[in-house]
Enzyme design. Sequence first.
Site, mmCIF file in Angstrom:
data_model
loop_
_atom_site.group_PDB
_atom_site.id
_atom_site.type_symbol
_atom_site.label_atom_id
_atom_site.label_comp_id
_atom_site.label_asym_id
_atom_site.label_seq_id
_atom_site.Cartn_x
_atom_site.Cartn_y
_atom_site.Cartn_z
ATOM 1 N N PHE A 1 0.849 -1.100 0.037
ATOM 2 C CA PHE A 1 0.115 -0.024 0.075
ATOM 3 C C PHE A 1 0.679 1.153 -0.049
ATOM 4 N N CYS B 1 -8.913 3.332 4.240
ATOM 5 C CA CYS B 1 -8.198 1.978 4.627
ATOM 6 C C CYS B 1 -7.167 2.308 5.792
ATOM 7 N N SER C 1 3.576 12.580 6.948
ATOM 8 C CA SER C 1 2.312 13.014 8.183
ATOM 9 C C SER C 1 1.305 13.659 7.117
ATOM 10 N N GLU D 1 1.048 4.919 10.511
ATOM 11 C CA GLU D 1 -0.413 5.004 10.829
ATOM 12 C C GLU D 1 -0.866 6.323 11.327
ATOM 13 N N PHE E 1 -7.593 7.349 3.189
ATOM 14 C CA PHE E 1 -7.609 7.559 4.712
ATOM 15 C C PHE E 1 -8.752 6.217 5.102
ATOM 16 N N THR F 1 2.794 6.671 1.445
ATOM 17 C CA THR F 1 3.908 7.639 2.034
ATOM 18 C C THR F 1 4.793 8.146 1.039
ATOM 19 N N ILE G 1 7.172 1.545 2.460
ATOM 20 C CA ILE G 1 6.065 0.590 2.167
ATOM 21 C C ILE G 1 6.344 -0.684 2.218
HETATM 22 P P1 TGC Z 1 -8.916 16.303 5.346
HETATM 23 O O1 TGC Z 1 -9.275 17.635 5.107
HETATM 24 O O2 TGC Z 1 -8.998 16.077 7.263
HETATM 25 O O3 TGC Z 1 -9.572 15.089 4.729
HETATM 26 C C1 TGC Z 1 -9.538 15.104 3.551
HETATM 27 C C2 TGC Z 1 -10.579 13.997 2.873
HETATM 28 O O4 TGC Z 1 -10.241 12.788 3.644
HETATM 29 C C3 TGC Z 1 -11.491 12.744 4.669
HETATM 30 N N1 TGC Z 1 -11.120 11.982 5.750
HETATM 31 C C4 TGC Z 1 -11.289 10.872 6.139
HETATM 32 N N2 TGC Z 1 -12.022 9.840 5.407
HETATM 33 C C5 TGC Z 1 -12.130 8.634 6.215
HETATM 34 N N3 TGC Z 1 -11.445 8.277 7.265
HETATM 35 C C6 TGC Z 1 -10.819 9.071 7.711
HETATM 36 N N4 TGC Z 1 -10.129 8.944 8.890
HETATM 37 C C7 TGC Z 1 -10.650 10.353 7.249
HETATM 38 N N5 TGC Z 1 -9.945 11.759 7.436
HETATM 39 C C8 TGC Z 1 -10.409 12.327 6.713
HETATM 40 C C9 TGC Z 1 -12.120 13.856 4.762
HETATM 41 O O5 TGC Z 1 -13.631 13.900 4.927
HETATM 42 C C10 TGC Z 1 -11.766 14.614 3.410
HETATM 43 O O6 TGC Z 1 -12.787 13.853 2.556
HETATM 44 P P2 TGC Z 1 -13.554 14.890 1.505
HETATM 45 O O7 TGC Z 1 -14.350 14.056 0.521
HETATM 46 O O8 TGC Z 1 -14.361 16.028 2.203
HETATM 47 O O9 TGC Z 1 -12.399 15.421 0.648
HETATM 48 O O10 TGC Z 1 -7.173 15.913 5.293
HETATM 49 P P3 TGC Z 1 -5.936 16.526 5.587
HETATM 50 O O11 TGC Z 1 -5.005 16.575 4.307
HETATM 51 O O12 TGC Z 1 -6.124 17.850 6.455
HETATM 52 O O13 TGC Z 1 -5.455 15.593 6.751
HETATM 53 C C11 TGC Z 1 -4.809 15.872 7.845
HETATM 54 C C12 TGC Z 1 -4.408 14.538 8.599
HETATM 55 C C13 TGC Z 1 -3.189 14.996 9.322
HETATM 56 C C14 TGC Z 1 -5.505 13.958 9.542
HETATM 57 C C15 TGC Z 1 -4.001 13.663 7.667
HETATM 58 O O14 TGC Z 1 -3.112 13.778 6.695
HETATM 59 C C16 TGC Z 1 -3.347 12.086 8.348
HETATM 60 O O15 TGC Z 1 -4.053 11.376 8.945
HETATM 61 N N6 TGC Z 1 -1.899 12.089 8.247
HETATM 62 C C17 TGC Z 1 -1.346 10.973 8.761
HETATM 63 C C18 TGC Z 1 -0.974 10.035 7.507
HETATM 64 C C19 TGC Z 1 -0.880 8.551 7.888
HETATM 65 O O16 TGC Z 1 -1.258 8.170 8.721
HETATM 66 N N7 TGC Z 1 -0.123 7.709 7.068
HETATM 67 C C20 TGC Z 1 -0.108 6.249 6.947
HETATM 68 C C21 TGC Z 1 0.261 5.525 5.806
HETATM 69 S S1 TGC Z 1 0.044 4.279 5.864
HETATM 70 C C22 TGC Z 1 1.196 3.314 7.047
HETATM 71 O O17 TGC Z 1 1.886 4.010 7.733
HETATM 72 C C23 TGC Z 1 1.170 1.758 7.193
HETATM 73 S S2 TGC Z 1 2.126 1.314 8.645
HETATM 74 C C24 TGC Z 1 1.922 -0.706 8.423
HETATM 75 C C25 TGC Z 1 1.000 -0.796 9.304
HETATM 76 O O18 TGC Z 1 -0.299 -0.427 9.128
HETATM 77 O O19 TGC Z 1 0.991 -2.041 10.018
HETATM 78 P P1 FAD Z 2 7.222 13.161 9.340
HETATM 79 O O1 FAD Z 2 5.782 13.620 8.583
HETATM 80 O O2 FAD Z 2 8.186 13.726 8.370
HETATM 81 O O3 FAD Z 2 7.159 14.066 10.686
HETATM 82 C C1 FAD Z 2 8.391 14.181 11.381
HETATM 83 C C2 FAD Z 2 7.953 14.681 13.045
HETATM 84 O O4 FAD Z 2 7.190 15.847 12.723
HETATM 85 C C3 FAD Z 2 7.129 13.554 13.649
HETATM 86 O O5 FAD Z 2 7.604 13.660 14.782
HETATM 87 C C4 FAD Z 2 5.770 14.266 13.556
HETATM 88 O O6 FAD Z 2 4.917 13.813 14.509
HETATM 89 C C5 FAD Z 2 5.882 15.529 13.393
HETATM 90 N N1 FAD Z 2 4.908 16.337 12.616
HETATM 91 C C6 FAD Z 2 4.586 16.360 11.395
HETATM 92 N N2 FAD Z 2 3.361 16.973 11.135
HETATM 93 C C7 FAD Z 2 3.462 17.645 12.234
HETATM 94 C C8 FAD Z 2 2.284 18.629 12.649
HETATM 95 N N3 FAD Z 2 1.387 19.271 11.603
HETATM 96 N N4 FAD Z 2 2.314 19.267 13.921
HETATM 97 C C9 FAD Z 2 2.991 18.607 14.998
HETATM 98 N N5 FAD Z 2 4.263 18.000 14.505
HETATM 99 C C10 FAD Z 2 4.178 17.367 13.379
HETATM 100 N N6 FAD Z 2 3.420 4.089 4.707
HETATM 101 C C11 FAD Z 2 2.703 3.734 3.669
HETATM 102 O O7 FAD Z 2 2.169 4.415 2.929
HETATM 103 N N7 FAD Z 2 2.661 2.447 3.729
HETATM 104 C C12 FAD Z 2 3.247 1.503 4.490
HETATM 105 O O8 FAD Z 2 3.101 0.310 4.507
HETATM 106 C C13 FAD Z 2 4.031 2.114 5.544
HETATM 107 N N8 FAD Z 2 4.541 1.245 6.448
HETATM 108 C C14 FAD Z 2 5.570 1.773 7.487
HETATM 109 C C15 FAD Z 2 6.139 0.801 8.318
HETATM 110 C C16 FAD Z 2 7.032 1.402 8.958
HETATM 111 C C17 FAD Z 2 7.892 0.492 9.981
HETATM 112 C C18 FAD Z 2 7.318 2.817 9.141
HETATM 113 C C19 FAD Z 2 8.225 3.529 10.079
HETATM 114 C C20 FAD Z 2 6.690 3.638 8.336
HETATM 115 C C21 FAD Z 2 5.595 3.269 7.628
HETATM 116 N N9 FAD Z 2 4.904 3.989 6.619
HETATM 117 C C22 FAD Z 2 3.915 3.425 5.625
HETATM 118 C C23 FAD Z 2 5.036 5.545 6.672
HETATM 119 C C24 FAD Z 2 4.495 6.196 7.902
HETATM 120 O O9 FAD Z 2 3.125 6.265 7.734
HETATM 121 C C25 FAD Z 2 5.126 7.516 7.879
HETATM 122 O O10 FAD Z 2 6.420 7.211 8.471
HETATM 123 C C26 FAD Z 2 4.122 8.433 8.938
HETATM 124 O O11 FAD Z 2 3.183 8.648 8.413
HETATM 125 C C27 FAD Z 2 5.250 9.687 9.473
HETATM 126 O O12 FAD Z 2 5.748 10.364 8.105
HETATM 127 P P2 FAD Z 2 7.148 10.646 8.264
HETATM 128 O O13 FAD Z 2 8.123 9.411 8.647
HETATM 129 O O14 FAD Z 2 7.686 11.098 6.800
HETATM 130 O O15 FAD Z 2 7.468 11.827 9.268
#
Ligand code: TGC
Ligand code: FAD
Length: 396
Positions: free
Chosen positions: A141, A250, A150, A375, A248, A144, A175
Amino acid sequence: MSTLDLLATGETALASAFDFDALLTEEERGWQQRARRVAREQIMPVIEDDFEARHFREELIPLIAAEGLLGMHIQGYGCAGASATAYGAVCLELEAADSGWRTFVSVQGSLAMSAISKFGSEEQKNEWLPRMASGEVIGCFGLTEPDGGSDPASMRTRAVRDGSDWVITGSKRWIGLASIAGVAVIWANTDEGVMGFIVPTDTPGFEATPIQGKLAMRASIQCDIVLDAVRVPESARLASVVGLRGPFSCLNEARYGIVWGVMGAARTCLQVAIGRSLSREVFGGAIGRFQITQQKLADMLLEYEKGALLALHLGRQKDAGALTPTQISVGKLNNVREAIRIAGTTRAMLGGDGVTNEFPVMRHMANLEAVRTYEGTDDIHALILGRALTGIAAFS
Ligand code: TGC
Ligand code: FAD
């Protein structure tokens, strides 16, 4: 006392203080026991060596698939259609062994398969989901990117329409499973907004390279991906969603699994702490006779019990169709934070031995630092909750 004996002592004591298993239905306990067996018989005996050697043991995938754990919460297409609570209990058992194996089922089931299940066409679901459920095809998936994970809204990867095809160019970072995946769900910006594409990883221009030098999640794989003019047909697009709501939605699934999973890591650490408090003798007796030790054990029990009950509550909410993203953020922020505290307290209680791999604790500590980051970092979940409470988005 061996580490296994120590864990068994801790398990008995913990279960008599808080019988979590009794709160599950028979069906949920069946899933829990299957995952516990895999964790104890297949993962725990090899995990210290795999973590040390930075080795992802791919040969366990068919065993996990045979237990029905991949995409187990999805209905149809070769998936079991189990409850969200059952899936949570499975995440807890796998992460009690190692966060890397919970991440494996998360990436496969909660992220890659969920994206196809939620937003794919019938043809796409029939083509991919049964083979992903059986473990024949591994998915990843790609959301990032190298700059600021973030903030997916700043995504630079672009997909451009070219006749009946799309051409995707960009890069992704961190990823999970990408180098062993047969299929990648790639999120890319287009003129109309963010879209998802199902990209077979043998498509020319797709390259995944495992990230080296990790001090956490060493028994699992995360990669850099380069997309160099990767060409896919319109039929590869997840056509029913445009915008960040797609990825989001997912993330909600995977974050939910983490709420449960990290309580597994916490449980293992707490069991070690209990066992060690009875077996380690200093100043002429077991360290468990010190009031300071008992205070630490009591505080860990409180947070473990509260965290497990919160996970169960969210599971019941999800099964009732009432779980909100705000509630998931409460669970992710709280349970990861408390699991980190429990792991850290246990490590200190182990003294010098606690920094070795004689005990599973420092490995869990290291893994939980990664779980805290992915996440949505703890900062991001705090801001999501702040926005929910005030109506003010403080992300930028
Ligand atoms: P925002 O304006 O809040 O929302 C944009 C659109 O998305 C909708 N939405 C959601 N829909 C479903 N579930 C949610 N939790 C949702 N949150 C927002 C929202 O309604 C809107 O929809 P529409 O149709 O109106 O356009 O978006 P933003 O850009 O301001 O978001 C801010 C923030 C910080 C919350 C968001 O960027 C965020 O969650 N950042 C963190 C990124 C993250 O978690 N990445 C994870 C990557 S995958 C991963 O890490 C896998 S790790 C491996 C494992 O899982 O084991
Ligand atoms: P950054 O976004 O650069 O953040 C750096 C620091 O700044 C953090 O401390 C953060 O909290 C802080 N920060 C950022 N924004 C703000 C704010 N607005 N206010 C205050 N503080 C802030 N991604 C995928 O898509 N698919 C995957 O399968 C996946 N698997 C992962 C597995 C592992 C082991 C790891 C480590 C990461 C994985 N990720 C994956 C990516 C993961 O989702 C990102 O690492 C995470 O979302 C944070 O992004 P970043 O590492 O670029 O940190």
